[in-house]
Design a protein around this motif. Sequence first.
Motif, mmCIF file in Angstrom:
data_model
loop_
_atom_site.group_PDB
_atom_site.id
_atom_site.type_symbol
_atom_site.label_atom_id
_atom_site.label_comp_id
_atom_site.label_asym_id
_atom_site.label_seq_id
_atom_site.Cartn_x
_atom_site.Cartn_y
_atom_site.Cartn_z
ATOM 1 N N TYR A 61 0.828 -1.207 0.000
ATOM 2 C CA TYR A 61 0.000 0.000 0.000
ATOM 3 C C TYR A 61 0.862 1.256 0.000
ATOM 4 O O TYR A 61 0.631 2.197 -0.773
ATOM 5 N N PHE A 62 1.883 1.268 0.841
ATOM 6 C CA PHE A 62 2.737 2.453 0.913
ATOM 7 C C PHE A 62 3.657 2.572 -0.296
ATOM 8 O O PHE A 62 4.042 3.678 -0.671
ATOM 9 N N VAL A 63 3.998 1.458 -0.915
ATOM 10 C CA VAL A 63 4.759 1.513 -2.166
ATOM 11 C C VAL A 63 3.909 2.177 -3.247
ATOM 12 O O VAL A 63 4.384 3.039 -3.994
ATOM 13 N N GLY A 64 2.641 1.791 -3.330
ATOM 14 C CA GLY A 64 1.741 2.400 -4.304
ATOM 15 C C GLY A 64 1.461 3.861 -4.033
ATOM 16 O O GLY A 64 1.248 4.653 -4.950
ATOM 17 N N ALA A 65 1.482 4.247 -2.738
ATOM 18 C CA ALA A 65 1.124 5.611 -2.344
ATOM 19 C C ALA A 65 2.320 6.561 -2.293
ATOM 20 O O ALA A 65 2.136 7.777 -2.186
ATOM 21 N N GLU A 66 3.537 6.039 -2.353
ATOM 22 C CA GLU A 66 4.729 6.852 -2.084
ATOM 23 C C GLU A 66 4.815 8.110 -2.942
ATOM 24 O O GLU A 66 5.007 9.225 -2.424
ATOM 25 N N VAL A 67 4.680 7.970 -4.252
ATOM 26 C CA VAL A 67 4.810 9.134 -5.136
ATOM 27 C C VAL A 67 3.644 10.089 -4.930
ATOM 28 O O VAL A 67 3.807 11.315 -5.007
ATOM 29 N N PHE A 68 2.471 9.566 -4.633
ATOM 30 C CA PHE A 68 1.308 10.412 -4.345
ATOM 31 C C PHE A 68 1.556 11.250 -3.092
ATOM 32 O O PHE A 68 1.265 12.454 -3.068
ATOM 33 N N PHE A 69 2.110 10.633 -2.065
ATOM 34 C CA PHE A 69 2.433 11.382 -0.846
ATOM 35 C C PHE A 69 3.494 12.448 -1.115
ATOM 36 O O PHE A 69 3.444 13.546 -0.548
#
Length: 454
Positions: A61-69
């Motif tokens: 989940y955090f891998v998928g969200a990293e660039v968004f964050f």
Amino acid sequence: MKTNITYVSAIGFHASLGLLIYLNEGLSKIYFSVALVFFLYRIIVAANHQKTYEVLLACAYFVGAEVFFRTTRGAISYESGKYVVILFVMIGMLYKGASGKGYPYFIYLMFLIPSIFVASTTLSFDASFRTNIAFVLSGPVCLGIAALFCYDKRITYKQISDVLLFMLLPIIAHVVYVYFYHPDLRDVLTSTASNREAAGGFGANQVATALGIGMFIVTIRIFKNSPTIGLKLLNFAILILISYRAVLTLSRGGVITAILCILIFLFYYFNQSSSKVKSKILGVFLLFVGALMVAWLISSNQSGGLSEMRYANKNAQGIEKKDITTGRTELFLGEIEGFLSNPFFGIGSSRAKDQRIEEEGQGITSHNEISRTLSEHGMFGVAILVILIFKPLEIRFRNRQNYFFYAFLAFWFATINHSSMRIAAPAFIYALSLLKITNGKPPLHRKQLEAQNV
């Protein structure tokens, strides 16, 4: 027309989340905090046999969200995505340990250390030692620790599908944010250079990589996890939307990597499928090609043909550019020169960037992890690359039924050659290739024993 309500609701929730964060970017910090607490709670309260699964879901989940964050400034720090993955994996190791067979990855981590000592003597006075070291080594350390945890861990195909889904969900939120950030791109696309505005106001290279992951995962779901017409239509629509905006970042690496991984996955999935499934794959593949063509035509129309020029390596006037790598070859050769001049211990972590600041006045960061590793780690870098390339093949020889293996490994290798290890994705997806993926069915002899005991 039936659809999987849970999947559809999860997609809808994250699409809404992307819109809300576009309207108020302050919500991104709340999103990050809530997600962190939520997954920590899930890991802690999970039954022991579910710990590995929960850790992988949290990391994904955090891998998928990293660039968004990063785009929305929601994370605590720029490298938070990698640090969170390391945190989850370390917690997983406390509960589930690590396979002794994965010891080469411990050696790999040890081989990263000498470059820190070399850097302490080679980095210029003005360079921030801690920041520079963290920037170049957080990715490799994330990979080593994730690899130690994942090596030879058993997981089912159903569970790996869930892991990939959890990686996809925050990318859906990211895509919606990017759409609302610039709905009409005609005003911002004026050249064939990668476009920050078209990428949602952040680095096009990283955004294209994230959206490329989305393309890859949605394609897997189209072929494996779309049992109804409704789900197929939904996933084809998502694929077109993600592909369209990925292409219009005009950053080619993420899109080309996605296509490469998709083709590799389909090759091995097709070869290991039954005749009945193969006929279905061929039928869906024609629709898949059609969906990508639709995305490409829309991209070409919206960009006034600039997307076609970009992928043909031409400028906006239609003149072919001399360097298809947009300066990466020069960086690569410079780092190889650094290795040849310091072959034993290398020039030290982050020294390659530091040298470019001294010589050219600008600190362009490396786009190629292979040349950076050789340059900054010397002979230790050679050993590091040997471990990373050849150790996964041992898993493959013992578990040939994993049709994700080469696709995951290809994503890692292609990504580190165009975007280095700026994000956690190549590290974590590399680690996924080390899992022992099974069908989740009890072996035949166990079935026979159960039958005898009835």
